[in-house]
Design a protein around this motif. Sequence first.
Motif, PDB file in Angstrom:
ATOM      1  N   ASN A 170      81.369  46.684 185.422  1.00  0.00           N
ATOM      2  CA  ASN A 170      82.405  46.561 184.402  1.00  0.00           C
ATOM      3  C   ASN A 170      83.751  46.217 185.039  1.00  0.00           C
ATOM      4  O   ASN A 170      84.519  45.409 184.495  1.00  0.00           O
ATOM      5  N   ALA A 171      84.042  46.832 186.189  1.00  0.00           N
ATOM      6  CA  ALA A 171      85.286  46.507 186.885  1.00  0.00           C
ATOM      7  C   ALA A 171      85.286  45.049 187.333  1.00  0.00           C
ATOM      8  O   ALA A 171      86.287  44.337 187.191  1.00  0.00           O
ATOM      9  N   GLY A 172      84.138  44.593 187.850  1.00  0.00           N
ATOM     10  CA  GLY A 172      84.037  43.201 188.257  1.00  0.00           C
ATOM     11  C   GLY A 172      84.190  42.245 187.085  1.00  0.00           C
ATOM     12  O   GLY A 172      84.784  41.171 187.209  1.00  0.00           O
ATOM     13  N   ALA A 173      83.650  42.638 185.925  1.00  0.00           N
ATOM     14  CA  ALA A 173      83.779  41.796 184.733  1.00  0.00           C
ATOM     15  C   ALA A 173      85.239  41.686 184.305  1.00  0.00           C
ATOM     16  O   ALA A 173      85.716  40.603 183.929  1.00  0.00           O
ATOM     17  N   ILE A 174      85.964  42.811 184.355  1.00  0.00           N
ATOM     18  CA  ILE A 174      87.384  42.777 183.996  1.00  0.00           C
ATOM     19  C   ILE A 174      88.156  41.898 184.975  1.00  0.00           C
ATOM     20  O   ILE A 174      89.010  41.093 184.576  1.00  0.00           O
ATOM     21  N   ASP A 175      87.845  42.017 186.257  1.00  0.00           N
ATOM     22  CA  ASP A 175      88.547  41.198 187.244  1.00  0.00           C
ATOM     23  C   ASP A 175      88.254  39.713 187.062  1.00  0.00           C
ATOM     24  O   ASP A 175      89.136  38.872 187.271  1.00  0.00           O
ATOM     25  N   PHE A 176      87.014  39.382 186.678  1.00  0.00           N
ATOM     26  CA  PHE A 176      86.631  37.974 186.564  1.00  0.00           C
ATOM     27  C   PHE A 176      87.063  37.363 185.236  1.00  0.00           C
ATOM     28  O   PHE A 176      87.682  36.289 185.205  1.00  0.00           O
ATOM     29  N   PHE A 177      86.729  38.023 184.127  1.00  0.00           N
ATOM     30  CA  PHE A 177      87.040  37.465 182.811  1.00  0.00           C
ATOM     31  C   PHE A 177      88.442  37.849 182.335  1.00  0.00           C
ATOM     32  O   PHE A 177      88.985  37.210 181.429  1.00  0.00           O
ATOM     33  N   GLY A 178      89.014  38.891 182.926  1.00  0.00           N
ATOM     34  CA  GLY A 178      90.275  39.433 182.444  1.00  0.00           C
ATOM     35  C   GLY A 178      91.437  38.470 182.374  1.00  0.00           C
ATOM     36  O   GLY A 178      92.204  38.491 181.397  1.00  0.00           O
ATOM     37  N   PRO A 179      91.650  37.607 183.391  1.00  0.00           N
ATOM     38  CA  PRO A 179      92.806  36.703 183.327  1.00  0.00           C
ATOM     39  C   PRO A 179      92.850  35.859 182.060  1.00  0.00           C
ATOM     40  O   PRO A 179      93.930  35.578 181.536  1.00  0.00           O
ATOM     41  N   ALA A 180      91.710  35.465 181.529  1.00  0.00           N
ATOM     42  CA  ALA A 180      91.688  34.667 180.299  1.00  0.00           C
ATOM     43  C   ALA A 180      92.149  35.486 179.104  1.00  0.00           C
ATOM     44  O   ALA A 180      92.545  34.924 178.073  1.00  0.00           O
ATOM     45  N   TYR A 181      92.090  36.817 179.227  1.00  0.00           N
ATOM     46  CA  TYR A 181      92.503  37.705 178.139  1.00  0.00           C
ATOM     47  C   TYR A 181      93.806  38.433 178.474  1.00  0.00           C
ATOM     48  O   TYR A 181      94.153  39.413 177.816  1.00  0.00           O
ATOM     49  N   HIS A 182      94.496  37.947 179.507  1.00  0.00           N
ATOM     50  CA  HIS A 182      95.791  38.503 179.913  1.00  0.00           C
ATOM     51  C   HIS A 182      95.675  39.978 180.296  1.00  0.00           C
ATOM     52  O   HIS A 182      96.555  40.782 179.964  1.00  0.00           O
ATOM     53  N   LEU A 183      94.620  40.314 180.998  1.00  0.00           N
ATOM     54  CA  LEU A 183      94.411  41.676 181.461  1.00  0.00           C
ATOM     55  C   LEU A 183      94.784  41.796 182.932  1.00  0.00           C
ATOM     56  O   LEU A 183      94.586  40.867 183.714  1.00  0.00           O
ATOM     57  N   PRO A 184      95.300  42.954 183.339  1.00  0.00           N
ATOM     58  CA  PRO A 184      95.531  43.185 184.769  1.00  0.00           C
ATOM     59  C   PRO A 184      94.207  43.456 185.478  1.00  0.00           C
ATOM     60  O   PRO A 184      93.169  43.639 184.837  1.00  0.00           O
ATOM     61  N   LYS A 185      94.241  43.502 186.795  1.00  0.00           N
ATOM     62  CA  LYS A 185      93.050  43.805 187.576  1.00  0.00           C
ATOM     63  C   LYS A 185      92.615  45.253 187.342  1.00  0.00           C
ATOM     64  O   LYS A 185      93.438  46.129 187.063  1.00  0.00           O
ATOM     65  N   ALA A 186      91.317  45.472 187.474  1.00  0.00           N
ATOM     66  CA  ALA A 186      90.761  46.801 187.242  1.00  0.00           C
ATOM     67  C   ALA A 186      90.817  47.641 188.513  1.00  0.00           C
ATOM     68  O   ALA A 186      90.946  47.128 189.626  1.00  0.00           O
TER      69      ALA A 186
END
Length: 534
Positions: free
Chosen positions: A427-443
């Motif tokens: 889940n952390a890896g998913a946030i790090d990978f897909f997150g920038p497209a959703y304007h999320l910070p790194k996990a």
Amino acid sequence: MVAAPSTPKAVQRQWFSSDIAILCYLGLCKLLLHFATNHQYGYFGDELYYMAAGEHLDWGFAEGSPLTPAIANLSRWLLGDSLFAIRFFPAIAGACTVILTGLITRELGGGRLAQAIAAIAVILAPAYLFLQTVLTMNAFEPLLWALCAYLTLRILKTERLSLWAIAGVVAGIGLMNKFSIFFFILSLLLGILITPAHRLLFNRWLLLGSILALGLCAPTLLWQNNHHWPFLEHQRESNLYEKKGLLPSALDLILQQIILTNPAAVPVWASGLYYYLFTRDGKPYRALGWSYIIILGWFLFFEGRFYYLLPIYPMLLAAGAVFLEPKLQQFPTWKYITLLALLMSGLVLLPIGLPILPLNALIQYSNAVYRPPTLSKFDQENAAQAPWHFRLMLGWEDTVAQVAQVYQQLSPSDRADCALLAWSYDNAGAIDFFGPAYHLPKAISGHTGYYFWGPRDYSGKVVLSLGGNLTFLRQTFERVEPIAIVTHEKVVGLKSTLPLYLCKGIKRPLAESWPAFKFYFKLPTRNPITTAQP
């Protein structure tokens, strides 16, 4: 008379009909099979983790060595982030494994029929199809083990002791990929030691090879030592929380060798073991047969997972094909039956290894034909689910999108100081990978390698926790509020859920509390730092 020199066309014809060229064609078939299918479903959970690890390159990681994260980093730099790009090098490793298996067969005296049988068996082995579809440490194991076996075979056959130096380099690279190759290397050396070939062991070239192997993996060993050997801690927790017990593990290991190497290939690799151990032609190579017996015994004793032994089969398939070739040539009908059986069985089991079926069809297939065992004793089989290794390719971006929706609803001041805490590395890896497209910070995460990357620069005053133990969170923060349920869609119509908690007012600074977040298999249920008596 002096023979006329070969014309360019004659040389070209000889190349296209040579053994090496045919093996290259078979390797290309393996490569194209992966290129045609490896874009299906989605990113494997471990791939997301290794891509994140590639952004934190170091000489070691909690559960292994640095080669796979480095390859992930190289893949992204050269080819981008697509599934094809991330899975490019595993496919290359698969093609090279096919070619190397053919070379081992050729080295043992096998002709084109033997080389074709061994190569086709490797191409269609369900285990290798999957392992070399996704980017994990396991993708490169069959190639590295086969290369060690090939060099050992050459040493036994030619007594060229200088090859120990090359073998040492390969062993060092293998250790930089995954520590389990140590068991294979040791089994090979023990196999040589208990056979008449032991005279090839004690010499300066083996010493040089050992120094080269140790030198290559020394930075990884130093990293492990400087971090208090997290690999051993990881294995210890695996034994406590994940292993199924001696008998179930042994049954899994033995049964899955039959299925995952392709049932039609079992007579081939079993013949290879017989060839090494009992035949006159195989006598010079007894050590290879003994290595299989030794490492099988170790994995049975240590409750190794069923896939631990899978990289060893190219050398057995090669020897089995050599053993069977003269018999099949005497009875041409059986030659075609053998090749047809390998092809048909391999095609029937193709959906085990390659993501080629629609999800609903995959579930029906796995219920009717074969469902791989789960890795954990806590996981339960469910006829409504896809096999576990394909489930880990599903739903990651949807999970991130749901986290992003909650994150965007926070006040601007909370968002400015908000850390995203994921309680599993995928889940952390998913946030790090897909997150920038959703304007999320790194996990951040305390799970496996993520723990060693620390809490970044987050203060911990505001944390969105994806999952986690509620008691632990309440001991860590002044206020913990469940604000959403995140659904992770594993297959059509089947979902798992994780609570999303908004945590505020960390009781001790996050950097100071961080050691309490560390875990490998069992979520922490108590924060010893905040609950310690003053």
